[in-house]
Design a protein around this motif. Structure first.
Motif, PDB file in Angstrom:
ATOM      1  N   VAL A   1      68.740 -49.764 -45.124  1.00 50.34           N
ATOM      2  CA  VAL A   1      68.993 -49.554 -46.543  1.00 50.34           C
ATOM      3  C   VAL A   1      67.676 -49.352 -47.278  1.00 50.34           C
ATOM      4  O   VAL A   1      66.644 -49.930 -46.927  1.00 50.34           O
ATOM      5  N   LEU A   2      67.747 -48.508 -48.296  1.00 51.36           N
ATOM      6  CA  LEU A   2      66.628 -48.274 -49.206  1.00 51.36           C
ATOM      7  C   LEU A   2      66.852 -49.165 -50.418  1.00 51.36           C
ATOM      8  O   LEU A   2      67.977 -49.262 -50.925  1.00 51.36           O
ATOM      9  N   HIS A   3      65.804 -49.814 -50.914  1.00 45.58           N
ATOM     10  CA  HIS A   3      66.014 -50.725 -52.047  1.00 45.58           C
ATOM     11  C   HIS A   3      64.719 -50.887 -52.831  1.00 45.58           C
ATOM     12  O   HIS A   3      63.613 -50.669 -52.326  1.00 45.58           O
ATOM     13  N   GLY A   4      64.880 -51.286 -54.084  1.00 44.79           N
ATOM     14  CA  GLY A   4      63.738 -51.527 -54.959  1.00 44.79           C
ATOM     15  C   GLY A   4      64.167 -51.601 -56.405  1.00 44.79           C
ATOM     16  O   GLY A   4      65.204 -51.053 -56.800  1.00 44.79           O
ATOM     17  N   ALA A   5      63.378 -52.294 -57.211  1.00 45.50           N
ATOM     18  CA  ALA A   5      63.642 -52.412 -58.639  1.00 45.50           C
ATOM     19  C   ALA A   5      62.783 -51.447 -59.449  1.00 45.50           C
ATOM     20  O   ALA A   5      63.174 -51.010 -60.524  1.00 45.50           O
ATOM     21  N   TRP A   6      61.600 -51.129 -58.920  1.00 43.91           N
ATOM     22  CA  TRP A   6      60.648 -50.239 -59.576  1.00 43.91           C
ATOM     23  C   TRP A   6      60.242 -49.163 -58.577  1.00 43.91           C
ATOM     24  O   TRP A   6      60.342 -49.356 -57.360  1.00 43.91           O
ATOM     25  N   SER A   7      59.746 -48.044 -59.098  1.00 44.27           N
ATOM     26  CA  SER A   7      59.341 -46.956 -58.206  1.00 44.27           C
ATOM     27  C   SER A   7      58.247 -47.391 -57.241  1.00 44.27           C
ATOM     28  O   SER A   7      58.179 -46.905 -56.103  1.00 44.27           O
ATOM     29  N   SER A   8      57.410 -48.307 -57.653  1.00 43.74           N
ATOM     30  CA  SER A   8      56.322 -48.777 -56.791  1.00 43.74           C
ATOM     31  C   SER A   8      56.786 -49.760 -55.723  1.00 43.74           C
ATOM     32  O   SER A   8      56.015 -50.118 -54.835  1.00 43.74           O
ATOM     33  N   ASP A   9      58.061 -50.220 -55.808  1.00 47.82           N
ATOM     34  CA  ASP A   9      58.569 -51.239 -54.888  1.00 47.82           C
ATOM     35  C   ASP A   9      59.505 -50.689 -53.821  1.00 47.82           C
ATOM     36  O   ASP A   9      59.965 -51.444 -52.965  1.00 47.82           O
ATOM     37  N   VAL A  10      59.857 -49.396 -53.889  1.00 47.01           N
ATOM     38  CA  VAL A  10      60.909 -48.860 -53.026  1.00 47.01           C
ATOM     39  C   VAL A  10      60.502 -48.964 -51.560  1.00 47.01           C
ATOM     40  O   VAL A  10      59.403 -48.557 -51.167  1.00 47.01           O
TER      41      VAL A  10
ATOM     42  N   LEU B   1      57.635 -46.370 -50.415  1.00 49.04           N
ATOM     43  CA  LEU B   1      57.411 -45.174 -51.230  1.00 49.04           C
ATOM     44  C   LEU B   1      55.976 -45.142 -51.758  1.00 49.04           C
ATOM     45  O   LEU B   1      55.268 -44.153 -51.577  1.00 49.04           O
ATOM     46  N   GLY B   2      55.554 -46.174 -52.447  1.00 47.13           N
ATOM     47  CA  GLY B   2      54.171 -46.364 -52.831  1.00 47.13           C
ATOM     48  C   GLY B   2      53.548 -45.389 -53.805  1.00 47.13           C
ATOM     49  O   GLY B   2      52.382 -45.026 -53.632  1.00 47.13           O
ATOM     50  N   PRO B   3      54.221 -44.951 -54.899  1.00 45.20           N
ATOM     51  CA  PRO B   3      53.527 -44.164 -55.916  1.00 45.20           C
ATOM     52  C   PRO B   3      52.604 -45.050 -56.749  1.00 45.20           C
ATOM     53  O   PRO B   3      52.709 -46.280 -56.725  1.00 45.20           O
ATOM     54  N   THR B   4      51.718 -44.427 -57.483  1.00 45.43           N
ATOM     55  CA  THR B   4      50.757 -45.212 -58.272  1.00 45.43           C
ATOM     56  C   THR B   4      51.397 -45.833 -59.511  1.00 45.43           C
ATOM     57  O   THR B   4      50.966 -46.886 -59.974  1.00 45.43           O
ATOM     58  N   SER B   5      52.411 -45.188 -60.069  1.00 50.34           N
ATOM     59  CA  SER B   5      53.048 -45.712 -61.278  1.00 50.34           C
ATOM     60  C   SER B   5      54.204 -46.631 -60.917  1.00 50.34           C
ATOM     61  O   SER B   5      54.784 -46.524 -59.831  1.00 50.34           O
ATOM     62  N   ALA B   6      54.542 -47.535 -61.837  1.00 52.50           N
ATOM     63  CA  ALA B   6      55.642 -48.473 -61.638  1.00 52.50           C
ATOM     64  C   ALA B   6      56.658 -48.273 -62.755  1.00 52.50           C
ATOM     65  O   ALA B   6      56.490 -48.780 -63.864  1.00 52.50           O
ATOM     66  N   ASP B   7      57.711 -47.505 -62.462  1.00 54.51           N
ATOM     67  CA  ASP B   7      58.750 -47.212 -63.444  1.00 54.51           C
ATOM     68  C   ASP B   7      60.049 -47.893 -63.028  1.00 54.51           C
ATOM     69  O   ASP B   7      60.418 -47.849 -61.842  1.00 54.51           O
ATOM     70  N   PRO B   8      60.773 -48.522 -63.953  1.00 48.68           N
ATOM     71  CA  PRO B   8      62.068 -49.120 -63.605  1.00 48.68           C
ATOM     72  C   PRO B   8      63.040 -48.057 -63.095  1.00 48.68           C
ATOM     73  O   PRO B   8      63.101 -46.947 -63.632  1.00 48.68           O
TER      74      PRO B   8
ATOM     75  N   ASN C   1      62.838 -43.490 -67.278  1.00 52.28           N
ATOM     76  CA  ASN C   1      62.157 -42.565 -68.179  1.00 52.28           C
ATOM     77  C   ASN C   1      62.420 -41.108 -67.854  1.00 52.28           C
ATOM     78  O   ASN C   1      61.849 -40.214 -68.480  1.00 52.28           O
ATOM     79  N   GLY C   2      63.271 -40.838 -66.864  1.00 53.22           N
ATOM     80  CA  GLY C   2      63.611 -39.468 -66.499  1.00 53.22           C
ATOM     81  C   GLY C   2      62.846 -38.929 -65.315  1.00 53.22           C
ATOM     82  O   GLY C   2      63.191 -37.869 -64.785  1.00 53.22           O
ATOM     83  N   ASN C   3      61.804 -39.625 -64.883  1.00 49.93           N
ATOM     84  CA  ASN C   3      61.082 -39.197 -63.689  1.00 49.93           C
ATOM     85  C   ASN C   3      61.960 -39.337 -62.451  1.00 49.93           C
ATOM     86  O   ASN C   3      62.736 -40.290 -62.332  1.00 49.93           O
TER      87      ASN C   3
END
Length: 374
Positions: free
Chosen positions: A155-164, A178-185, A203-205
């Motif tokens: 399963v894929l999971h996470g609360a923020w883009s930086s946590d996936v 996933l590990g992007p530099t930004s942390a978006d809900p 935010n639409g990203n």
């Protein structure tokens, strides 16, 4: 509303259902649910959202729904509880792992996951069997979950883009980050193939990534054609044989919907201003979803007590107001004037029946309905 007036309203709505619905069945849960998940062609899993002890149930849909010809010969018209269990807290997210009798949930309070055995033919108890540690334990940071389409229990999971992260359900081992530099809900996670997935942000990203590679994910920022500054965005990708055939719809809290090609999300293929009530909406209640077996149609819910169906083939590049193809208002129609207005908490399309959907509302009601093509 007087008793006689209330009865007249119900009578009028019932008569109207005979014209607009092929099927309509109702079930009442003890507590509202935010999750409706298919476990088979005829079974769904739902769970309560109470802060105290909540039920997890597997329900069998009414047999009359699947009767091909003379429904009068099939007397069973009720939902049936097949299996059940309890959890000590709420269930805000739930996915069934394909090819297994396993479900994974999140309570919306932390990013940790709970693993459940949904029972078998000789056991009707749903019981917790383990857990998966999330990468961030912050109060109120509930995780989004997506199950890998293959037979692998992952399963894929996470609360923020930086946590996936991608985790093995059995061992809890982390297989990918996933590990992007930004942390978006996040508002959703979704696989579009066995390895390619979308991480959609408030935010639409939208991040597009492949679990087979360590390359940085592709970032699709919000479209610039939005008529106003929207607070929240939700997204869904259509199903297809290949990721390149997918279309992505993004819906804002102002009712602005855009459709784009997964290969080029910088430009909208079409867009529309939806006819929805833009009162304050709950992040976890709003849903936008493509119909898996009905071309160009999407369902929208969570803004009020209705589920709306829109035909996106009527939309163009200019932003114009769109009227729904159909509205299911059954959850709200039986309210008296002094009742608290209901809000749709979840909906889901049947994977094979083109116009069959299930919807749940804040009063604990669950409906399965099939509307007539007029």
């Amino acid at each position: 509303m007087e008793e006689t007036e209330f009865a007249d309203v119900l009578d009028e709505w019932f008569i109207e259902t005979l014209k607009t619905y092929k099927d309509l069945y109702v079930y009442q849960l003890e507590n509202p649910t935010q999750v409706i998940e298919w476990t088979s062609e005829k079974n769904i899993c739902v769970a309560g959202n109470s802060l105290s002890k909540s039920e997890i149930l597997e329900l069998h849909l009414p047999q009359r729904l699947f009767a091909q010809e003379i429904k009068g010969l099939c007397t069973e018209r009720d939902f049936k509880v097949v299996r059940g269990g309890f959890t000590d807290g709420p269930v805000c997210c739930l996915v069934h792992v394909p090819g297994t009798r396993c479900a994974v949930t999140n309570d919306g309070l932390t990013s940790d996951l709970q693993v459940w055995d949904l029972g078998s033919d000789d056991r009707d108890v749903i019981r917790r069997t383990g857990g998966i540690r999330g990468s961030r334990n912050v109060a109120g940071s509930g995780s989004r979950i997506a199950a890998q389409p293959s037979s692998q229990p992952q399963v894929l999971h996470g609360a923020w883009s930086s946590d996936v992260q991608l985790s093995n359900v059995t061992s809890g081992q982390t297989l990918y980050k996933l590990g992007p530099t930004s942390a978006d809900p996040l508002t959703s996670l979704q696989f579009v193939s066995n390895c390619v997935f979308l991480a959609s942000c408030c935010n639409g990203n939208i991040y597009i990534a492949d679990t087979r590679t360590s390359a940085a994910p592709q970032l699709s920022p919000p479209l610039q054609s939005s008529p106003c500054d929207s607070v929240l965005w939700w997204a869904d990708a259509s199903s297809g044989l290949e990721p390149c055939c997918c279309r992505v719809i993004r819906l804002s809290s102002s009712g602005h919907a855009t459709v784009s090609d997964l290969r080029n999300q910088k430009e909208a293929v079409s867009q529309a201003q939806l006819n929805i009530k833009t009162r304050c909406c709950c992040l976890n209640h709003v849903r936008v979803s493509w119909a898996p077996a009905l071309d160009n149609c999407v369902a929208v819910s969570g803004f009020d007590g209705a589920v709306q169906i829109y035909n996106t083939s009527c939309w163009g590049t200019a932003l114009l107001e769109a009227q729904p193809l159909f509205q299911h208002c059954g959850h709200a129609i039986a309210l008296r004037s002094n009742d608290v207005p209901v809000c749709i908490t979840s909906h889901v399309w049947h994977p094979e029946r083109p116009r069959t959907l299930l919807s749940a509302a804040s009063d604990g009601s669950v409906h399965v309905w099939d509307w007539v093509d007029s």
